[in-house]
Design an enzyme around this catalytic site. Structure first.
Site, PDB file in Angstrom:
ATOM      1  N   HIS A   8       0.823  -1.206   0.000  1.00 16.72           N
ATOM      2  CA  HIS A   8       0.000   0.000   0.000  1.00 16.72           C
ATOM      3  C   HIS A   8       0.861   1.262   0.000  1.00 16.72           C
ATOM      4  O   HIS A   8       0.559   2.234  -0.692  1.00 16.72           O
ATOM      5  CB  HIS A   8      -0.915   0.007   1.234  1.00 16.72           C
ATOM      6  CG  HIS A   8      -2.046  -0.944   1.142  1.00 16.72           C
ATOM      7  ND1 HIS A   8      -2.929  -0.963   0.080  1.00 16.72           N
ATOM      8  CD2 HIS A   8      -2.459  -1.916   1.990  1.00 16.72           C
ATOM      9  CE1 HIS A   8      -3.831  -1.905   0.274  1.00 16.72           C
ATOM     10  NE2 HIS A   8      -3.563  -2.493   1.426  1.00 16.72           N
ATOM     11  N   ARG A  41     -10.173  -1.957 -14.480  1.00 16.24           N
ATOM     12  CA  ARG A  41     -10.653  -2.770 -13.366  1.00 16.24           C
ATOM     13  C   ARG A  41     -12.149  -2.506 -13.209  1.00 16.24           C
ATOM     14  O   ARG A  41     -12.548  -1.365 -12.966  1.00 16.24           O
ATOM     15  CB  ARG A  41      -9.921  -2.404 -12.078  1.00 16.24           C
ATOM     16  CG  ARG A  41      -8.394  -2.468 -12.188  1.00 16.24           C
ATOM     17  CD  ARG A  41      -7.757  -2.019 -10.873  1.00 16.24           C
ATOM     18  NE  ARG A  41      -6.310  -1.968 -10.960  1.00 16.24           N
ATOM     19  CZ  ARG A  41      -5.607  -0.892 -11.288  1.00 16.24           C
ATOM     20  NH1 ARG A  41      -6.249   0.242 -11.571  1.00 16.24           N
ATOM     21  NH2 ARG A  41      -4.296  -0.925 -11.325  1.00 16.24           N
ATOM     22  N   ARG A  50     -10.786  -6.066 -17.753  1.00 14.87           N
ATOM     23  CA  ARG A  50     -10.715  -7.270 -16.920  1.00 14.87           C
ATOM     24  C   ARG A  50     -12.094  -7.533 -16.339  1.00 14.87           C
ATOM     25  O   ARG A  50     -12.694  -6.654 -15.715  1.00 14.87           O
ATOM     26  CB  ARG A  50      -9.701  -7.063 -15.779  1.00 14.87           C
ATOM     27  CG  ARG A  50      -9.559  -8.284 -14.873  1.00 14.87           C
ATOM     28  CD  ARG A  50      -8.512  -8.036 -13.791  1.00 14.87           C
ATOM     29  NE  ARG A  50      -8.965  -7.074 -12.799  1.00 14.87           N
ATOM     30  CZ  ARG A  50      -8.171  -6.536 -11.869  1.00 14.87           C
ATOM     31  NH1 ARG A  50      -6.891  -6.842 -11.834  1.00 14.87           N
ATOM     32  NH2 ARG A  50      -8.658  -5.680 -10.988  1.00 14.87           N
ATOM     33  N   GLU A  55      -1.552 -14.571 -14.142  1.00 14.43           N
ATOM     34  CA  GLU A  55      -1.282 -14.219 -12.749  1.00 14.43           C
ATOM     35  C   GLU A  55      -0.894 -15.439 -11.925  1.00 14.43           C
ATOM     36  O   GLU A  55      -0.332 -15.308 -10.847  1.00 14.43           O
ATOM     37  CB  GLU A  55      -2.516 -13.580 -12.113  1.00 14.43           C
ATOM     38  CG  GLU A  55      -3.026 -12.347 -12.825  1.00 14.43           C
ATOM     39  CD  GLU A  55      -4.378 -11.918 -12.315  1.00 14.43           C
ATOM     40  OE1 GLU A  55      -4.436 -10.992 -11.498  1.00 14.43           O
ATOM     41  OE2 GLU A  55      -5.396 -12.532 -12.721  1.00 14.43           O
ATOM     42  N   ASP A 104       0.317 -10.230  -8.760  1.00 12.26           N
ATOM     43  CA  ASP A 104      -0.105 -11.545  -8.275  1.00 12.26           C
ATOM     44  C   ASP A 104       0.858 -12.638  -8.720  1.00 12.26           C
ATOM     45  O   ASP A 104       1.136 -13.569  -7.962  1.00 12.26           O
ATOM     46  CB  ASP A 104      -1.523 -11.865  -8.762  1.00 12.26           C
ATOM     47  CG  ASP A 104      -2.590 -11.318  -7.823  1.00 12.26           C
ATOM     48  OD1 ASP A 104      -2.252 -11.022  -6.664  1.00 12.26           O
ATOM     49  OD2 ASP A 104      -3.744 -11.160  -8.256  1.00 12.26           O
ATOM     50  N   ARG A 135       2.142 -10.181  -0.741  1.00  8.85           N
ATOM     51  CA  ARG A 135       2.734  -8.855  -0.967  1.00  8.85           C
ATOM     52  C   ARG A 135       2.326  -7.858   0.106  1.00  8.85           C
ATOM     53  O   ARG A 135       2.875  -6.760   0.173  1.00  8.85           O
ATOM     54  CB  ARG A 135       2.346  -8.343  -2.343  1.00  8.85           C
ATOM     55  CG  ARG A 135       0.874  -8.030  -2.522  1.00  8.85           C
ATOM     56  CD  ARG A 135       0.625  -7.620  -3.959  1.00  8.85           C
ATOM     57  NE  ARG A 135      -0.712  -7.077  -4.135  1.00  8.85           N
ATOM     58  CZ  ARG A 135      -1.457  -7.294  -5.199  1.00  8.85           C
ATOM     59  NH1 ARG A 135      -1.010  -8.047  -6.160  1.00  8.85           N
ATOM     60  NH2 ARG A 135      -2.646  -6.762  -5.304  1.00  8.85           N
ATOM     61  N   CYS A 151       0.658  -5.580 -17.082  1.00  9.56           N
ATOM     62  CA  CYS A 151      -0.172  -4.541 -16.472  1.00  9.56           C
ATOM     63  C   CYS A 151       0.053  -4.407 -14.975  1.00  9.56           C
ATOM     64  O   CYS A 151      -0.708  -3.730 -14.294  1.00  9.56           O
ATOM     65  CB  CYS A 151      -1.655  -4.800 -16.748  1.00  9.56           C
ATOM     66  SG  CYS A 151      -2.277  -6.344 -16.054  1.00  9.56           S
TER      67      CYS A 151
END
Length: 962
Positions: A589, A696, A732, A825, A849, A859, A896
């Site tokens: 983050h 997204r 996606r 992914e 991912d 992560r 991406c």
């Protein structure tokens, strides 16, 4: 969820002994496809650990955690044995309920079964049952008691109209675990019944988990259907549980005593008037529960047997501030069914209440028994478990042995956001806020709380006025709304009536509300829980008079353990020159937030940076991943010169942002943008995006209380396509699941949601949801270029099933420029690329991912995330395999993930043959400029050499050298 169904009962069976019964149960579960053949070993192992006998002729055999991988699908199968089976210790079973569950779902079934275990013994009735329906009726048990206690009453609630007042009643029922998602939508508000004297009645039997009655009164006069509203009853109806209360209410109305309810000044008065449950004023003792599976059948049985040794009443309730029934009178500790119905879990705090005559002997014995594990071996809880809240501890205490880096030290950390930052350190560490648990008179404490709430409200208002970014203003506005939450204030007021201080009452209720939001398995509510804790701590600091450290006058470098999503609100780009965190990785983050705000950042620098003295001069290089502590004048001069060079580089890149990205030897690489909503499209195009490489679609689903219909989605997608003006759009499909669920798509808890039902797995389980989204996409496209990709594809079968749906729908729409592909992914998708490449139109590599799955590192992990670097040779090899397979079939590959904007990664991705880089809009110009500096041939050599290196650190060093 596990459910009991008559079709799942095998009636009139026989078994000579327990092993034979277990074998029959395993065969039944296996025959219906619920488990693999090896599940029998799990049933046997579980019985070896301890009997699964529940009581009254019922056993619930199930597997062990080690055999959960044998479960294909959650379910139960029941074996009716009228001749009985000896289950050991003289216990005879007439009904064995075999359970196949991937987690602790059987604990929920236990709670459902406890209604059957009342005062009368079911053994004879189970033995004599002739039909499966008779068995089900027996297991339904006696009607549940109506939940009606202090936590279901809210007085003087802020509400603008009748609908909002009804919502507050629904909220109380949800908090008490009386209703599930969907109850509010099913509540027939238009059919509200006026009872007279200002009182109203609403009820529904939809989505009810246990019967309960909520009562709310408005803070100001309301009118509904031209009649006054002074109080509203909201009933979660289940059977006849509410009949006695309703009769009592009718008597009150006939006697003209409605004012005792609508004008009540305490929830206790309301509960007492309606004959609800009032807590007893008995001696009590608290103890945390350490049993791994909570208070399930075996430890509960031990507890009831101990309680029955005392000649007097003993009650048990949950002491956790956020547990349903925390303020209720509790249940009899001598009733196995009542104890099981509590559903107490490890780590929760139990509170025993005993009649004064036996309290001195009973309470210590009960507490000692729980601490000893109630017949089970238990692992100790963390030291602070179960202790009453007396302070707000630091989120991540600093090891006192950690020393700050000395002046002149150079530290290597993970480069998270480019740029050079120079300035004094502002080290922000959560500090413990100490306060008394007990306060003065309730009205005095309430005035203190209201004053703090008002002060913080105005402080946040000032921050809203200063904020320059809409998303940050939205966060602050949400914080203000939380300060005005009437239900939260009511809960705090009730706690103040018990003598709690304003600080203790506020802290307890904020934490309770935050935990309840997190427990709803809703991604948005979980984020709001973080915000609630933030604003709660701000109020708490105001109450105790704690002053936050004043930021330096000049731009400073913010030093924190980790920047949480809600911390974004404090990052003023004019004041924060850089960000330095002890933990985190390039996709944490902190890193994503810093890049979004354009603030130079290093993450994963280690705990030693938290030991820095505030105002220590720092030099942070977000490109090279280097931190200098108290740099000398020469270092500062070099840094300033380098920053000037980079600023000039950004200026030149911006001037050429609309030009295509070509290497020096003419190789073309498309640079496109990642966005989350249609409103971001125009900015991306203005910043030089040649298309959208990742739209997204989760936000359009999260912004609605139910799944958006085709027209709603179509309008959103059409806005993106319109703004692109003929540029390609890669969409996606919905990517949610156990790790980021939607409120209207409830999902069972998963041990590891990242490896559970998410992405395309969820969409294929909900084909109607996927079909609606695909129809919206196809209908919005027209003649414009549309690319659809499916997330989290791990098998060829998943791809084919999803593609088949597109092929089935496509003849209904005219979409001449359509491509369909997948996101790579999951490592299996990369390994299967040679097979998939023959069928897909393109691949898009989601490096965030792919990295965490390849390296088995979350992560978001506080200490390991810095190692989750997409430049690890293992990840690069998977990208290489994907590109080679795609190009062999004439297909293109995009990247991406965050790696696409990493300056060190761009030459390697170009060298590996990646055709498209999809990055944040802010990064487009610099990524294009980086491509223009390269030569394809040299990039190919660098990429080949990188594949043979040991790790990401070596790869990054190699790129710098090359």
């Amino acid at each position: 969820m596990l459910e009991l169904n008559a079709q799942h009962i095998r009636m009139h069976q026989s078994a000579p002994d327990k092993p034979a019964a277990l074998e029959q149960i395993a065969q039944a579960l296996s025959a219906d496809g619920l488990v693999a053949a090896g599940y029998l070993a799990g049933l046997q192992a579980r019985e070896a650990q301890g009997s699964t006998y529940l009581g009254q002729g019922i056993a619930i055999p199930h597997g062990t955690p080690e055999t959960r991988d044998q479960v294909h699908s959650t379910g139960v199968r029941l074996l009716h044995v009228p001749g009985g089976v000896d289950w050991g210790d003289g216990q005879v079973v007439y009904l064995a309920i075999g359970i196949a569950a991937r987690s602790d779902e059987h604990l929920r079934l236990l709670q459902l079964l406890t209604r059957a275990l009342g005062e009368s013994d079911l053994s004879q009735a189970l033995r004599d049952a002739q039909t499966a329906d008779q068995i089900i009726d027996l297991l339904k048990g006696a009607p549940q008691e109506l939940a009606l206690d202090g936590q279901l009453v809210a007085l003087n609630t802020e509400a603008e109209d009748f609908d909002e007042l009804a919502w507050q009643g629904v909220r109380l029922l949800k908090r008490a675990d009386c209703v599930a998602q969907g109850f509010g939508q099913q509540l027939p508000i238009d059919e509200a019944l006026p009872l007279g004297q200002g009182l109203w009645w609403l009820s529904s039997d939809q989505a009810v988990q246990r019967p309960g009655l909520a009562f709310v009164t408005p803070a100001r006069p309301l009118v509904h259907q031209d009649q006054p509203v002074e109080g509203l009853f909201c009933l979660a109806s289940l059977g006849e549980a509410h009949r006695a209360m309703l009769e009592r209410l009718c008597d009150l109305l006939i006697q003209g005593r409605a004012g005792e309810l609508s004008q009540a000044t305490s929830s206790r008065a309301v509960v007492q008037a309606l004959g609800g449950q009032l807590p007893v004023d008995w001696p009590s003792a608290r103890v945390p529960l350490a049993n791994a599976h909570g208070l399930h059948a075996r430890p509960a049985k031990v507890l009831t047997e101990l309680a029955q040794q005392f000649d007097g009443e003993i009650r048990l309730r949950m002491a956790d501030t956020d547990a349903p029934g925390a303020d209720a009178p509790g249940v009899s500790a001598k009733s196995l069914s009542k104890l099981l119905a509590l559903g107490a879990q490890r780590g929760q705090v139990l509170e025993f209440l005993a009649e004064p005559a036996i309290a001195e002997s009973a309470l210590p014995a009960l507490v000692a028994a729980v601490r000893d594990g109630l017949g089970e071996a238990v692992d100790p809880l963390p030291e602070d478990s179960g202790e009453p809240l007396a302070e707000q501890p630091p989120a991540a205490p600093l090891d006192s042995a950690v020393r700050p880096p000395a002046a002149g030290t150079r530290l290597q950390a993970t480069a998270a956001s480019p740029g050079i930052a120079i300035g004094p350190a502002l080290v922000r560490k959560p500090v413990a806020l100490h306060y008394p648990e007990r306060g003065e008179a309730p009205d005095v404490e309430l005035k203190r709380l209201d004053a703090a709430l008002e002060q913080v409200f105005h402080e946040i208002g000032a921050l809203i006025a200063e904020a320059e970014i809409d998303s940050i203003r939205d966060i602050f506005t949400t914080h203000q709304a939380m300060l005005r939450d009437p239900a939260l204030r009511e809960d705090v007021t009730v706690r103040l009536q018990t003598g709690a201080s304003a600080e203790a009452a506020w802290a307890a209720e904020v934490e309770a509300a935050a935990r309840q939001q997190e427990a709803l398995h809703d991604a948005l509510l979980a984020e709001r829980a973080a915000d609630l804790r933030d604003v709660g701590r701000r109020v708490l600091a105001c109450l105790v008079g704690a002053e936050s450290e004043q930021a330096p006058d000049e731009p400073y470098i913010l030093v924190m353990d980790e920047v949480a999503p809600s911390d974004v609100a404090t990052l003023n780009r004019q004041r924060v020159a850089g960000i330095l965190t002890a933990r985190g990785g390039p996709t944490s983050h902190s890193a994503i937030i810093a890049r979004a705000l354009g603030i130079p950042a290093l993450v994963g620098a280690g705990e030693q940076v938290l030991a820095l003295a505030s105002r220590t001069p720092l030099l942070l290089d977000g490109d090279r991943g280097e931190l200098q502590v108290s740099p000398d004048d020469a270092a500062l001069e070099r840094a300033l010169a380098l920053r000037t060079q980079r600023a000039e580089r950004q200026r030149l890149a911006d001037e050429c942002r609309l030009e295509p990205a070509r290497t020096r030897d003419g190789h073309r690489v498309e640079v496109v943008a990642n966005i989350g909503a249609s409103g971001e499209t125009a900015e991306a195009v203005e910043r030089g995006a040649e298309g959208i490489g990742l739209l997204r679609t989760e936000l359009v689903f999260m912004d609605h209380a139910q799944a958006p219909d085709q027209s709603t989605q179509e309008a959103e997608y059409r806005r993106v396509l319109d703004a692109l003006e003929g540029r390609p759009l890669v969409v996606r499909t919905l990517d949610v699941g156990g790790d980021k669920p939607l409120p209207y798509l409830p999902m069972p808890a998963e041990e590891n949601p990242f490896l559970g039902v998410r992405g395309i797995r969820l969409s294929l389980q909900r084909p109607a949801l996927l079909e609606t989204q695909l129809r919206a996409l196809l209908a919005s496209a027209g003649t414009r270029p549309l690319r659809i990709m499916f997330p989290m594809v791990g098998t060829v079968e998943e791809w084919r099933e999803a593609r088949a749906m597109v092929d089935r729908l496509l003849p209904e729409y005219a979409v001449p420029d359509l491509q369909v592909g997948i996101m790579v992914e999951v490592p299996s998708a990369a390994l299967l690329a040679p097979v998939l490449a023959a069928e897909v139109d393109f691949f898009s590599v989601g490096t965030n991912d792919l990295t965490q799955y390849t390296l088995a590192i979350d992560r978001g992990h506080p200490t390991l995330s810095a190692q989750a670097d997409g430049l690890h040779p293992a990840v690069l090899r998977l990208i290489q395999m994907t590109v080679e397979a795609a190009h062999a079939h004439g297909k293109w590959v995009g990247v991406c993930g965050e790696l696409a904007a990493d300056a060190a990664a761009v030459p390697l991705l170009v060298g590996l043959g990646v055709d498209e880089l999809s990055v944040s809009a802010r990064s487009i110009a610099l990524v294009k400029a980086r491509v223009r500096e390269l030569e394809l041939a040299r990039c190919q050599v660098l990429a080949r050499e990188a594949l043979s290196l040991a790790g990401p650190r070596e790869v990054r060093a190699h790129v710098l050298e090359g």
